[in-house]
Motif scaffolding. Structure first.
Motif, PDB file in Angstrom:
ATOM      1  N   LYS A  53     -52.751  45.112  43.391  1.00 32.97           N
ATOM      2  CA  LYS A  53     -53.072  43.837  43.975  1.00 32.97           C
ATOM      3  C   LYS A  53     -54.042  43.725  44.992  1.00 32.97           C
ATOM      4  O   LYS A  53     -54.164  42.631  45.624  1.00 32.97           O
ATOM      5  N   GLY A  54     -54.552  44.674  45.313  1.00 40.27           N
ATOM      6  CA  GLY A  54     -55.590  44.945  46.200  1.00 40.27           C
ATOM      7  C   GLY A  54     -55.070  45.354  47.728  1.00 40.27           C
ATOM      8  O   GLY A  54     -55.761  45.457  48.775  1.00 40.27           O
ATOM      9  N   GLU A  96     -59.303  46.274  52.882  1.00 45.49           N
ATOM     10  CA  GLU A  96     -59.343  44.994  51.894  1.00 45.49           C
ATOM     11  C   GLU A  96     -60.162  45.296  50.661  1.00 45.49           C
ATOM     12  O   GLU A  96     -61.466  46.045  50.721  1.00 45.49           O
ATOM     13  N   GLY A  97     -59.665  44.637  49.760  1.00 46.64           N
ATOM     14  CA  GLY A  97     -60.477  44.406  48.596  1.00 46.64           C
ATOM     15  C   GLY A  97     -60.633  45.651  47.563  1.00 46.64           C
ATOM     16  O   GLY A  97     -61.354  45.704  46.696  1.00 46.64           O
ATOM     17  N   ILE A  98     -59.710  46.583  47.531  1.00 46.11           N
ATOM     18  CA  ILE A  98     -59.512  47.616  46.632  1.00 46.11           C
ATOM     19  C   ILE A  98     -58.233  47.734  45.930  1.00 46.11           C
ATOM     20  O   ILE A  98     -57.115  47.698  46.360  1.00 46.11           O
ATOM     21  N   ARG A  99     -58.388  47.499  44.471  1.00 46.45           N
ATOM     22  CA  ARG A  99     -57.228  47.394  43.563  1.00 46.45           C
ATOM     23  C   ARG A  99     -56.926  48.901  43.175  1.00 46.45           C
ATOM     24  O   ARG A  99     -57.400  49.594  42.516  1.00 46.45           O
TER      25      ARG A  99
END
Lengths: 123, 594
Positions: B397-398, B414-417
């Motif tokens: 979900k990131g 932030e921003g990495i699944r």
């Protein structure tokens, strides 16, 4: 069964399975909203992940005869829509390989913008 | 007396060929005829049949009957025998085969060096230079080496004046580099020969240092003139090494020749290799999703679909496990287990949608703490930093957190699944596989990241070997891929595994991490050698999908596999089972029952 592997296309506005919230696709993959399924409104998407496919069926639709497979959620097996495998008419060829998800069977959700250096996702 | 034919002006060699071998009249030194430019290619000389002293007839090989490689082999054997001191055999060999085992000039050089007749050595070299066209730099190098030896020997003998003389008259004209001259002059200051030896790292005047000098001189001369030292043994070692390299099950670390017989090709049998089930753990009622040995190899943990975490103690002698704790707490099931490097704590993560990561104290079985940042978090994988005090956790979900051992989130990315995580040994870099089929490296301290590799299909899980040079990646529907990290290139795709639906884990392991094992949806455990795509073993036994395999990091013969059939199998070499039967141990039967 084992732990089912679920991939994720990313994107800032996601479409999830209405039953189990498994991520399926996102807004950038949306091609058209002017389709109709058994439950009503349906959308045509380019790429969708986490699906299971049925056997291929010959169906006559408003737009002509097509070979389709029903798709369901890989995680909970809920019915979601169908995928076009073959279109008998030339004008309908653009649908081939693409997935219809019925509006009532999916949920939309907000997510974050992906930072992918160089732009495009692969595959 | 040896005759000297051909008029090439070589003095008769004085060492290799014994004058009174009773083989008088043998023209093997008619070597002139076979050595046009003075360099012996192992060329042989026509030799006549001769009567040996006891009246029998010794048939001698005509030179023309031996091929070039046969002649070379004879030279190698001659060198080997001479090194062992079997000199008479050497001459016999030379006589009988008619081969010159060493060019006369070369043996002369050897003799002069060993005798310490430095002027003669010098003239030998000059002679060789004109014939062999040794470059003048090399020639200077060689002369310097000889002079250094001469100088050091003079110092040892206490002849300081002559040593200085040597420096001035001989060394300086050759214009060696200043460092060398300074070094050599400094030895003059030494008060005793022990000091000289210590400073120059020289073993002292004698056969040892002269032998070394000869070897260094040989480096400048073509090998056809003088066979490189120990050549036969070098070749045999190469052959042994190749057999070892080709051996798919190889498990030993001794230098090849020590543990191998030269009489047959070396092939490891499967005996040292885990192939048979040593124990079946049936403590779980549900599908077992994950299993992992502790870094010290003394404990083992399994995680199942119902969330139960079972910790076992490993008995390395009998290759069996004994249950230590059964713990509950991760309600949605255990998708990932990570041992702290000091083997004191375990992290468990649930599947998609689980927001908690639980830290367990291995010894007491108590929950130490939980990481729970927000209810809608999904943390499905985690990895400890090497200092055992921090770890990273993340999910699709990131969420990508760095936490400390007290359960507090200390940093976020932030921003990495995140699909998979591995912390590297530099304690800063974290490798993460993401939903874009990439593995990137992240540094939480300075918030930098860079790309490691890009795959084309989704990455299910990955692991990195001990040396951090190779990564093993399970790709959805594609199989198991081996990547080389420094060069960022795909090395190999391993054939055989079935993975279309479930998350499958694989691992490095075995002796020297030479092997790779993976679970599969066809109920088999696949094992490959790192160097080959075809599997070397497929272990049968499970009745449903094998989700996860792990090799004991300290015991190359122990492999564990976890399956949807609710069991975990411990695989061991056949020899452990047979010894068990011998000892009459029937305990293994009991352990498989619940």
């Amino acid at each position: 069964m084992g732990r089912i592997f679920l991939s994720h296309l990313g994107g800032s506005r996601l479409f999830l399975c209405a039953n189990c919230e498994t991520p399926l696709t996102n807004r950038t993959e949306l091609i058209s909203t002017r389709f109709t399924g058994a439950t009503g409104r349906a959308f045509l998407f380019n790429r969708v992940v986490n699906l299971c496919f049925s056997e291929v069926q010959d169906r006559v639709m408003l737009t002509g005869r097509h070979m389709v497979r029903d798709v369901s959620c890989k995680n909970c097996e809920a019915k979601l829509g169908w995928v076009y495998e073959f279109a008998t008419e030339e004008s309908q060829r653009y649908k081939e390989g693409r997935v219809i998800l019925e509006r009532a069977l999916v949920t939309e959700a907000e997510s974050f913008e992906d930072k992918v250096s160089g732009g495009e996702n692969n595959n | 007396m040896q005759t000297n034919g051909g008029g090439l002006g070589y003095p008769a060699p004085e060492d290799d060929f014994d004058h009174h071998s009773g083989m008088d009249g043998v023209d093997d030194c008619d070597g002139g005829g076979g050595v046009p430019n003075g360099v012996s290619n192992g060329e042989c000389v026509p030799a006549a049949a001769v009567s040996s002293p006891d009246g029998g007839t010794v048939v001698e090989t005509k030179a023309s009957m031996l091929t070039r490689s046969q002649q070379e082999v004879i030279r190698l054997i001659g060198q080997f025998l001479r090194n062992l001191g079997l000199n008479r055999t050497v001459e016999q060999l030379a006589t009988e085969s008619g081969c010159i085992l060493e060019d006369p000039t070369a043996s002369q050089l050897r003799q002069h060096v060993m005798d310490g007749k430095w002027e003669k050595v010098d003239s030998d070299i000059l002679q060789l230079q004109s014939i062999l066209s040794v470059s003048s730099e090399n020639l200077t190098e060689m002369r310097l080496l000889i002079l250094e030896q001469k100088y050091l020997e003079m110092l040892e003998d206490g002849k300081a004046h002559e040593a200085l003389d040597c420096l001035r008259k001989h060394v300086t004209p050759l214009k060696p580099n200043n460092e060398k001259v300074r070094q050599l002059t400094s030895y003059l200051m030494c008060s005793s020969s022990e000091d000289v030896r210590r400073l120059a790292k020289w073993s002292g005047k004698g056969a040892a240092s002269r032998g070394k000098l000869l070897e260094s001189l040989q480096a400048f001369l073509p090998s056809s003139l003088m066979v490189p030292p120990q050549r036969l043994m070098t070749l045999l070692n190469q052959a042994a090494q190749r057999q070892v390299d080709q051996c798919m099950f190889h498990c030993y670390s001794d230098s090849p020749l020590d543990s191998m017989s030269l009489l047959t090709d070396h092939v490891c049998s499967k005996e040292q290799f885990p192939c048979v089930t040593a124990q079946i753990l049936t403590d779980s009622t549900e599908d077992v999703w994950f299993c992992r040995f502790s870094p010290d190899g003394a404990k083992f943990a399994t995680g199942a679909k119902d969330g139960s975490l079972i910790i076992y103690d490993v008995d390395k002698e009998s290759y069996t496990m004994k249950k230590k704790h059964t713990l509950a707490g991760q309600n949605n099931g255990i998708a990932h287990i990570s041992w702290s490097p000091d083997s004191a704590y375990i992290l468990t993560c649930g599947p998609e949608g689980s927001s908690e990561v639980i830290i367990w104290n291995v010894e007491t079985g108590q929950q130490k703490t939980k990481v729970m940042q927000a209810n809608d978090d999904s943390l499905t994988t985690a990895s400890w930093h090497r200092d055992s005090s921090r770890f990273v956790a993340g999910g699709t979900k990131g969420h990508f957190y760095q936490c400390n051992v007290d359960g507090n989130v200390v940093a976020t990315w932030e921003g990495i699944r995140v699909q998979g995580l591995v912390c590297l040994s530099d304690d800063r870099t974290v490798l993460a596989a993401d939903s874009h089929h990439r593995i990137r490296a992240y540094n939480f301290e300075d918030h930098t990241d860079f790309e490691i590799l890009q795959e084309h299909y989704p990455i299910m899980s990955f692991t990195v070997n001990e040396s951090e040079q190779r990564a093993l990646i399970n790709i959805a529907t594609q199989g198991v891929h081996l990547w080389d990290l420094p060069s960022k290139s795909l090395v190999r795709k391993f054939i055989g595994v079935t993975q279309t639906f479930y998350t499958i884990h694989s691992c490095f392991g075995g002796f020297n991490e030479n092997f790779v094992a993976s679970g599969s949806e066809d109920c088999l455990v696949y094992i490959w050698h790192v160097k080959g795509e075809e599997s070397i073993a497929k272990l049968e036994g499970h009745t449903r999908t094998v989700n996860c395999v792990h090799w004991n990091p300290t015991l190359p013969g122990m492999l564990a596999s976890a399956s949807d059939d609710g069991t975990v199998r411990i695989w061991a070499p056949e020899s452990t089972l047979s010894s068990r039967i011998v000892d009459g141990m029937q305990e293994s039967e009991d352990q498989t029952q619940l």
